[in-house]
Write a protein that holds these residues in place. Structure first.
Motif, PDB file in Angstrom:
ATOM      1  N   ARG A   1      -8.978   2.195   1.064  1.00  0.00           N
ATOM      2  CA  ARG A   1      -8.281   0.931   0.826  1.00  0.00           C
ATOM      3  C   ARG A   1      -9.245  -0.216   1.028  1.00  0.00           C
TER       4      ARG A   1
ATOM      5  N   GLU B   1       0.831  -1.206   0.000  1.00  0.00           N
ATOM      6  CA  GLU B   1       0.000   0.000   0.000  1.00  0.00           C
ATOM      7  C   GLU B   1       0.867   1.258   0.000  1.00  0.00           C
ATOM      8  N   GLU B   2       1.907   1.266   0.814  1.00  0.00           N
ATOM      9  CA  GLU B   2       2.764   2.453   0.885  1.00  0.00           C
ATOM     10  C   GLU B   2       3.510   2.684  -0.415  1.00  0.00           C
TER      11      GLU B   2
ATOM     12  N   PHE C   1      -7.538   5.946  -5.178  1.00  0.00           N
ATOM     13  CA  PHE C   1      -7.078   7.330  -5.234  1.00  0.00           C
ATOM     14  C   PHE C   1      -8.167   8.184  -5.897  1.00  0.00           C
TER      15      PHE C   1
ATOM     16  N   ILE D   1       0.661   9.191  -5.796  1.00  0.00           N
ATOM     17  CA  ILE D   1       0.339  10.491  -5.215  1.00  0.00           C
ATOM     18  C   ILE D   1       1.468  11.471  -5.509  1.00  0.00           C
TER      19      ILE D   1
ATOM     20  N   VAL E   1      -5.734  -0.218  -3.225  1.00  0.00           N
ATOM     21  CA  VAL E   1      -5.761   1.161  -2.786  1.00  0.00           C
ATOM     22  C   VAL E   1      -6.542   1.992  -3.807  1.00  0.00           C
TER      23      VAL E   1
ATOM     24  N   LYS F   1       1.057   4.242  -2.868  1.00  0.00           N
ATOM     25  CA  LYS F   1       0.855   5.652  -2.553  1.00  0.00           C
ATOM     26  C   LYS F   1       2.030   6.492  -3.048  1.00  0.00           C
TER      27      LYS F   1
ATOM     28  N   TYR G   1      -4.941  10.092  -1.765  1.00  0.00           N
ATOM     29  CA  TYR G   1      -5.454   8.847  -1.184  1.00  0.00           C
ATOM     30  C   TYR G   1      -6.943   8.975  -0.891  1.00  0.00           C
ATOM     31  N   HIS G   2      -7.686   7.920  -1.218  1.00  0.00           N
ATOM     32  CA  HIS G   2      -9.128   7.896  -0.966  1.00  0.00           C
ATOM     33  C   HIS G   2      -9.512   6.828   0.051  1.00  0.00           C
TER      34      HIS G   2
END
Length: 226
Positions: free
Chosen positions: A202, A183-184, A223, A191, A221, A187, A199-200
């Motif tokens: 997950r 996930e990171e 966005f 982003i 994830v 992002k 980010y929206h």
């Protein structure tokens, strides 16, 4: 990025098309049925069918995710899939006809270099096809990241986030499921000021513990384009 390597897929090969034509075998569901169902559930919660949203899947393969959305109540004419493989497009069109949802459109398209056709009746805006309310990716970014690097050592996946942003309407959403990126990491890739993505939300996937560390088999994830 993890050290796992995506296994070759038979989707869209001559063997798979023959299997479908002879015995109705629709092929594999990449990442499994549970991941597909979770993506459909997320869509129902965030972009329900009542919104009549225009939806594009990047790398639609045999179309299973779009068929899942259709089964959940989405208007087939609002669903569109693109794939670089002509065989995958042929397969998905055949399955759509068999399921009675031929209004779902599937098109051969090189996502990194070409804009897909926009939804019927929707003109280009400022020369760009920024007409999609929701973009979906289930493993395509992973596959692109495994492509051949250029002379500077850059992965072809570097072009991907900007392509996503180009095609999304303002406030449009992008949901990606990956088995090769956390996930990171997702992002960090998507982003930026260039993409305008934030980010929206997950999707929570089942976790496992190994060597004292916990993780998920895949990451999903979402966005939003500001």
């Amino acid at each position: 990025m993890s050290t796992s390597v995506l296994q070759p897929s038979k989707l869209g090969t001559k063997e798979q098309i023959t299997n479908f034509e002879e015995i109705g075998d629709e092929g594999e569901i990449w990442f499994g049925i549970e991941s597909l169902e979770k993506m459909v559930e997320w869509a129902l919660a965030n972009v329900p069918p009542s919104q009549c949203a225009s939806i594009l899947e990047v790398g639609s393969g045999n179309g299973t995710l779009l068929f899942g959305l259709s089964d959940a109540g989405y208007d087939p004419s609002k669903l569109h899939g693109i794939d670089y493989s002509a065989g995958a497009v042929k397969l998905s069109k055949g399955i759509a006809d068999m399921r009675g949802v031929s209004a779902i459109s599937f098109t051969e398209c090189d996502f990194l270099n070409d804009d897909p056709p926009g939804p019927e009746g929707m003109p280009e805006q400022n020369g760009q096809t920024t007409v999609w309310d929701l973009l979906l990716d289930k493993g395509t970014y992973d596959a692109i990241a495994l492509g051949q690097k250029d002379e500077q050592g850059n992965s072809p996946a570097m072009k991907y986030p900007a392509r996503v942003a180009r095609l999304l309407k303002p406030n449009g959403l992008f949901l990606i499921t990956s088995c090769n990126f956390t996930e990171e990491e997702l992002k960090a890739s998507f982003i930026s000021g260039e993409t305008g993505l934030v980010y929206h939300s997950r999707i929570q996937h089942p976790t496992f513990t190994f060597g004292g560390k916990s993780g998920s088999v895949c990451s999903s994830v979402a966005f939003r384009k500001t």
